[in-house]
Design a protein around this motif. Structure first.
Motif, PDB file in Angstrom:
ATOM      1  N   GLY A   8     -25.379 107.901   2.888  1.00  0.00           N
ATOM      2  CA  GLY A   8     -26.235 108.418   1.845  1.00  0.00           C
ATOM      3  C   GLY A   8     -26.915 109.721   2.235  1.00  0.00           C
ATOM      4  N   GLY A   9     -27.353 110.442   1.225  1.00  0.00           N
ATOM      5  CA  GLY A   9     -28.079 111.682   1.468  1.00  0.00           C
ATOM      6  C   GLY A   9     -28.245 112.451   0.177  1.00  0.00           C
ATOM      7  N   ALA A  10     -29.100 113.445   0.213  1.00  0.00           N
ATOM      8  CA  ALA A  10     -29.286 114.281  -0.969  1.00  0.00           C
ATOM      9  C   ALA A  10     -28.061 115.168  -1.203  1.00  0.00           C
ATOM     10  CB  ALA A  10     -30.540 115.139  -0.825  1.00  0.00           C
ATOM     11  N   PHE A  11     -27.384 115.575  -0.099  1.00  0.00           N
ATOM     12  CA  PHE A  11     -26.233 116.478  -0.195  1.00  0.00           C
ATOM     13  C   PHE A  11     -26.604 117.678  -1.081  1.00  0.00           C
ATOM     14  CE2 PHE A  11     -24.355 112.168   0.380  1.00  0.00           C
ATOM     15  CZ  PHE A  11     -23.922 112.353   1.683  1.00  0.00           C
ATOM     16  N   ASP A  12     -27.633 118.398  -0.622  1.00  0.00           N
ATOM     17  CA  ASP A  12     -28.288 119.402  -1.457  1.00  0.00           C
ATOM     18  C   ASP A  12     -28.352 120.774  -0.765  1.00  0.00           C
ATOM     19  OD1 ASP A  12     -29.737 120.291  -3.660  1.00  0.00           O
ATOM     20  OD2 ASP A  12     -31.668 119.635  -2.860  1.00  0.00           O
ATOM     21  N   PRO A  13     -27.195 121.422  -0.474  1.00  0.00           N
ATOM     22  CA  PRO A  13     -25.837 121.013  -0.829  1.00  0.00           C
ATOM     23  C   PRO A  13     -25.144 120.262   0.304  1.00  0.00           C
ATOM     24  CG  PRO A  13     -25.767 123.247  -0.022  1.00  0.00           C
ATOM     25  CD  PRO A  13     -27.222 122.815   0.045  1.00  0.00           C
ATOM     26  N   VAL A  14     -23.983 119.662  -0.025  1.00  0.00           N
ATOM     27  CA  VAL A  14     -23.128 119.093   1.010  1.00  0.00           C
ATOM     28  C   VAL A  14     -22.638 120.231   1.909  1.00  0.00           C
ATOM     29  CG1 VAL A  14     -21.085 119.243  -0.496  1.00  0.00           C
ATOM     30  CG2 VAL A  14     -21.110 117.637   1.448  1.00  0.00           C
ATOM     31  N   HIS A  48     -33.260 119.913  -4.637  1.00  0.00           N
ATOM     32  CA  HIS A  48     -33.383 121.258  -5.205  1.00  0.00           C
ATOM     33  C   HIS A  48     -32.409 121.485  -6.349  1.00  0.00           C
ATOM     34  CE1 HIS A  48     -35.349 121.666  -1.281  1.00  0.00           C
ATOM     35  NE2 HIS A  48     -35.965 122.716  -1.772  1.00  0.00           N
ATOM     36  N   ALA A  49     -31.220 120.890  -6.264  1.00  0.00           N
ATOM     37  CA  ALA A  49     -30.214 121.034  -7.315  1.00  0.00           C
ATOM     38  C   ALA A  49     -30.138 119.740  -8.127  1.00  0.00           C
ATOM     39  CB  ALA A  49     -28.847 121.339  -6.706  1.00  0.00           C
ATOM     40  N   ARG A  50     -29.826 119.872  -9.409  1.00  0.00           N
ATOM     41  CA  ARG A  50     -29.710 118.704 -10.275  1.00  0.00           C
ATOM     42  C   ARG A  50     -28.585 117.791  -9.810  1.00  0.00           C
ATOM     43  NH1 ARG A  50     -29.529 122.533 -14.322  1.00  0.00           N
ATOM     44  NH2 ARG A  50     -27.485 121.729 -14.983  1.00  0.00           N
ATOM     45  N   ALA A  51     -28.686 116.533 -10.203  1.00  0.00           N
ATOM     46  CA  ALA A  51     -27.705 115.536  -9.780  1.00  0.00           C
ATOM     47  C   ALA A  51     -26.280 115.946 -10.143  1.00  0.00           C
ATOM     48  CB  ALA A  51     -28.042 114.179 -10.401  1.00  0.00           C
ATOM     49  N   ALA A  52     -26.093 116.505 -11.341  1.00  0.00           N
ATOM     50  CA  ALA A  52     -24.752 116.890 -11.775  1.00  0.00           C
ATOM     51  C   ALA A  52     -24.150 117.938 -10.847  1.00  0.00           C
ATOM     52  CB  ALA A  52     -24.789 117.412 -13.205  1.00  0.00           C
ATOM     53  N   HIS A  53     -24.959 118.876 -10.365  1.00  0.00           N
ATOM     54  CA  HIS A  53     -24.469 119.897  -9.447  1.00  0.00           C
ATOM     55  C   HIS A  53     -24.145 119.285  -8.079  1.00  0.00           C
ATOM     56  CE1 HIS A  53     -24.998 123.250 -12.074  1.00  0.00           C
ATOM     57  NE2 HIS A  53     -26.321 123.173 -12.124  1.00  0.00           N
ATOM     58  N   ARG A  54     -25.012 118.410  -7.588  1.00  0.00           N
ATOM     59  CA  ARG A  54     -24.767 117.799  -6.284  1.00  0.00           C
ATOM     60  C   ARG A  54     -23.499 116.943  -6.312  1.00  0.00           C
ATOM     61  NH1 ARG A  54     -28.763 114.275  -4.752  1.00  0.00           N
ATOM     62  NH2 ARG A  54     -29.836 114.205  -6.758  1.00  0.00           N
ATOM     63  N   MET A  55     -23.270 116.240  -7.424  1.00  0.00           N
ATOM     64  CA  MET A  55     -22.056 115.455  -7.583  1.00  0.00           C
ATOM     65  C   MET A  55     -20.831 116.360  -7.622  1.00  0.00           C
ATOM     66  SD  MET A  55     -21.687 112.127  -7.829  1.00  0.00           S
ATOM     67  CE  MET A  55     -20.348 111.932  -9.011  1.00  0.00           C
ATOM     68  N   ALA A  56     -20.904 117.445  -8.375  1.00  0.00           N
ATOM     69  CA  ALA A  56     -19.761 118.358  -8.487  1.00  0.00           C
ATOM     70  C   ALA A  56     -19.409 118.954  -7.125  1.00  0.00           C
ATOM     71  CB  ALA A  56     -20.081 119.465  -9.486  1.00  0.00           C
ATOM     72  N   MET A  57     -20.420 119.323  -6.336  1.00  0.00           N
ATOM     73  CA  MET A  57     -20.155 119.885  -5.011  1.00  0.00           C
ATOM     74  C   MET A  57     -19.537 118.848  -4.082  1.00  0.00           C
ATOM     75  SD  MET A  57     -23.340 122.532  -4.333  1.00  0.00           S
ATOM     76  CE  MET A  57     -24.678 121.468  -4.901  1.00  0.00           C
ATOM     77  N   LEU A  58     -20.016 117.610  -4.158  1.00  0.00           N
ATOM     78  CA  LEU A  58     -19.429 116.546  -3.344  1.00  0.00           C
ATOM     79  C   LEU A  58     -17.964 116.325  -3.712  1.00  0.00           C
ATOM     80  CD1 LEU A  58     -21.877 113.513  -2.883  1.00  0.00           C
ATOM     81  CD2 LEU A  58     -20.751 114.865  -1.117  1.00  0.00           C
ATOM     82  N   GLU A  59     -17.679 116.299  -5.005  1.00  0.00           N
ATOM     83  CA  GLU A  59     -16.301 116.091  -5.450  1.00  0.00           C
ATOM     84  C   GLU A  59     -15.386 117.192  -4.918  1.00  0.00           C
ATOM     85  OE1 GLU A  59     -16.900 115.937  -9.633  1.00  0.00           O
ATOM     86  OE2 GLU A  59     -17.402 113.800  -9.642  1.00  0.00           O
ATOM     87  N   LEU A  60     -15.860 118.430  -4.944  1.00  0.00           N
ATOM     88  CA  LEU A  60     -15.073 119.536  -4.413  1.00  0.00           C
ATOM     89  C   LEU A  60     -14.883 119.401  -2.901  1.00  0.00           C
ATOM     90  CD1 LEU A  60     -16.716 122.457  -6.420  1.00  0.00           C
ATOM     91  CD2 LEU A  60     -14.354 121.641  -6.683  1.00  0.00           C
ATOM     92  N   ALA A  61     -15.934 118.977  -2.212  1.00  0.00           N
ATOM     93  CA  ALA A  61     -15.904 118.918  -0.752  1.00  0.00           C
ATOM     94  C   ALA A  61     -14.925 117.875  -0.228  1.00  0.00           C
ATOM     95  CB  ALA A  61     -17.298 118.648  -0.211  1.00  0.00           C
ATOM     96  N   ILE A  62     -14.779 116.760  -0.950  1.00  0.00           N
ATOM     97  CA  ILE A  62     -13.936 115.682  -0.419  1.00  0.00           C
ATOM     98  C   ILE A  62     -12.610 115.550  -1.169  1.00  0.00           C
ATOM     99  CG2 ILE A  62     -15.983 114.429   0.343  1.00  0.00           C
ATOM    100  CD1 ILE A  62     -15.408 112.408  -1.938  1.00  0.00           C
TER     101      ILE A  62
END
Length: 211
Positions: A8-14, A48-62
């Motif tokens: 778990g984590g904020a991944f803000d950003p990953v 710092h970033a909205r949930a939708a942005h953090r999710m999108a960055m995670l999806e790109l990262a993995i």
């Protein structure tokens, strides 16, 4: 029965440090790793970033990382979000005998005594600590709670459902989300700090820039 682990984590950003931990845990533990972005954590400042942005960055990262996936349950949870709630849900889903593990960093582990119902975490899962070459000092109450729990063998985590502490030894990574945000604010390159697709997304969405 195979081990299932969450990170778990904020991944803000990953960033690449997050991915290094997830990859090492996957490979050393032989486990699938679910990355769980936090919703409304009570023990630190909001993301710092909205949930939708953090999710999108995670999806790109993995996107090209086998064995890694996202569990968005904490983003969907209403009100305060606690790790104990997530582990209780996972325990109910996987059953009482399934080996579960929660991956945390050194500093987060040292801060366990400030977490909600922290001692119950060991009843629900193993704790995998991504350790630096010089691990953080532990408070006395946590050191006492660790007595008899430390395991040097990752395979032992598959033999019981919960209760062990395993230190995942990693080289020190310079990346942190706050450092990445600082580099963005200063207009510095993110090469080597975040995956290229994440850097492109941050630039396109103009995230983490000064107001």
């Amino acid at each position: 029965m195979g081990l299932f682990a969450i990170y778990g984590g904020a991944f803000d950003p990953v960033h690449e440090g997050h991915l290094a931990v997830a990859r090492a845990a996957r490979d050393v533990l032989g486990a699938g790793i679910a990355l769980v972005p936090t919703g409304d954590p009570r023990h630190r400042a909001p993301a710092h970033a909205r949930a939708a942005h953090r999710m999108a960055m995670l999806e790109l990262a993995i996107a090209n990382e086998p064995g890694l996936h996202i569990d968005a349950r904490e983003l969907c949870r209403q009100g305060p979000s606690y790790s104990i709630d997530t582990l209780e849900e996972l325990r109910a889903e996987h059953g009482p005998q399934a080996p579960l593990a929660m991956i945390v960093g050194d500093d987060a582990f040292a801060g366990f005594p400030g977490w909600h119902r922290w001692m119950e975490l060991f009843d629900l899962a193993h704790v995998v600590v991504a350790s630096r070459p010089q691990p953080a000092d532990l408070p006395d109450v946590l050191a006492e709670c660790m007595a008899g729990r430390l395991s040097e063998n990752p395979e032992a985590l598959c033999e019981t459902p919960a209760g062990c502490v395993f230190r995942l030894r990693l080289p020190l990574h310079p990346q942190s989300s706050s450092t990445v945000r600082g580099r963005i604010a200063a207009g510095l390159s993110l090469q080597g700090w975040v995956p290229e697709a994440v850097a492109d997304y941050i630039a396109a969405q103009r995230l983490y820039r000064p107001a």
